[in-house]
Design a protein around this motif. Sequence first.
Motif, mmCIF file in Angstrom:
data_model
loop_
_atom_site.group_PDB
_atom_site.id
_atom_site.type_symbol
_atom_site.label_atom_id
_atom_site.label_comp_id
_atom_site.label_asym_id
_atom_site.label_seq_id
_atom_site.Cartn_x
_atom_site.Cartn_y
_atom_site.Cartn_z
ATOM 1 N N VAL A 76 39.849 49.779 35.266
ATOM 2 C CA VAL A 76 40.902 48.791 35.494
ATOM 3 C C VAL A 76 41.980 49.362 36.405
ATOM 4 C CG1 VAL A 76 42.792 47.539 34.359
ATOM 5 C CG2 VAL A 76 40.500 47.507 33.361
ATOM 6 N N ILE A 77 42.418 50.582 36.132
ATOM 7 C CA ILE A 77 43.464 51.204 36.958
ATOM 8 C C ILE A 77 42.959 51.416 38.383
ATOM 9 C CG2 ILE A 77 44.817 53.308 37.278
ATOM 10 C CD1 ILE A 77 45.094 53.392 34.212
ATOM 11 N N SER A 78 41.710 51.862 38.528
ATOM 12 C CA SER A 78 41.142 52.045 39.871
ATOM 13 C C SER A 78 41.088 50.720 40.617
ATOM 14 C CB SER A 78 39.728 52.632 39.784
ATOM 15 O OG SER A 78 39.761 53.878 39.159
ATOM 16 N N GLY A 79 40.691 49.669 39.925
ATOM 17 C CA GLY A 79 40.640 48.351 40.549
ATOM 18 C C GLY A 79 42.012 47.873 40.988
ATOM 19 N N LEU A 80 43.015 48.087 40.133
ATOM 20 C CA LEU A 80 44.382 47.683 40.490
ATOM 21 C C LEU A 80 44.900 48.468 41.694
ATOM 22 C CD1 LEU A 80 46.025 47.273 36.973
ATOM 23 C CD2 LEU A 80 45.496 45.460 38.610
ATOM 24 N N VAL A 81 44.662 49.762 41.699
ATOM 25 C CA VAL A 81 45.122 50.599 42.808
ATOM 26 C C VAL A 81 44.445 50.167 44.107
ATOM 27 C CG1 VAL A 81 45.066 52.949 43.755
ATOM 28 C CG2 VAL A 81 45.781 52.571 41.384
ATOM 29 N N LEU A 82 43.150 49.946 44.071
ATOM 30 C CA LEU A 82 42.428 49.518 45.276
ATOM 31 C C LEU A 82 42.895 48.138 45.734
ATOM 32 C CD1 LEU A 82 38.828 50.819 44.530
ATOM 33 C CD2 LEU A 82 40.476 51.729 46.185
ATOM 34 N N ALA A 85 46.264 48.576 47.342
ATOM 35 C CA ALA A 85 46.072 49.258 48.625
ATOM 36 C C ALA A 85 45.551 48.272 49.657
ATOM 37 C CB ALA A 85 45.124 50.436 48.470
ATOM 38 N N GLY A 86 44.629 47.407 49.262
ATOM 39 C CA GLY A 86 44.098 46.401 50.175
ATOM 40 C C GLY A 86 45.159 45.412 50.600
ATOM 41 N N VAL A 87 45.976 44.964 49.655
ATOM 42 C CA VAL A 87 47.050 44.028 49.984
ATOM 43 C C VAL A 87 48.057 44.710 50.911
ATOM 44 C CG1 VAL A 87 49.026 42.764 49.028
ATOM 45 C CG2 VAL A 87 46.789 42.629 47.910
ATOM 46 N N PHE A 88 48.423 45.922 50.589
ATOM 47 C CA PHE A 88 49.388 46.665 51.413
ATOM 48 C C PHE A 88 48.843 46.869 52.825
ATOM 49 C CE2 PHE A 88 51.518 50.680 52.669
ATOM 50 C CZ PHE A 88 52.829 50.215 52.632
ATOM 51 N N THR A 93 48.722 45.538 58.708
ATOM 52 C CA THR A 93 47.929 45.290 59.925
ATOM 53 C C THR A 93 48.087 43.859 60.414
ATOM 54 O OG1 THR A 93 45.994 44.765 58.592
ATOM 55 C CG2 THR A 93 46.239 47.036 59.365
ATOM 56 N N ARG A 94 48.861 43.106 59.899
ATOM 57 C CA ARG A 94 49.057 41.710 60.273
ATOM 58 C C ARG A 94 49.771 41.530 61.527
ATOM 59 N NH1 ARG A 94 52.315 37.677 56.645
ATOM 60 N NH2 ARG A 94 50.947 35.948 56.644
#
Length: 94
Positions: A76-82, A85-88, A93-94
Motif C-alpha cells: 500500500v505504501i509503495s503504491g501511494l508513493v508511486l 510520484a506519478g502525479v508530481f 512535465t505539463r
Amino acid sequence: MPVNDETKKEIAAAGEDTRDLPPGWFFYLLNRLDRVESNLRNEFKKDMAEVRSELKQDITDVQNGVRSVRMQQFAVISGLVLTFAGVFYGLLTR
C-alpha cells in the motif's frame, strides 16, 4: 490393610500401644489418595502438554499473520508513493 510385621516390631521397640495406630481403612484411604493425586498429576501434565502445543501453533499463526500484514502495508505504501510520484511528475512535465 493390617499393620505389617515391620511396623509391629517398631511399635514394640518403642513401647507404644497398638491401639494408638489408626485402623487399616485409614491406610487404605491414604493409598487411595496417593493414587488419585498421581492420576490427577499425570492428567494435568498431559493437558498442559496439549495446551503448550496449541499455543505454539497459535503463536505461529499470529506470526504468519503479522508477516502478511507487513507485506500488505509495504504494498500500500509503495503504491501511494508511486502514485504521488506519478502525479508530481505529471504536474512538472505539463
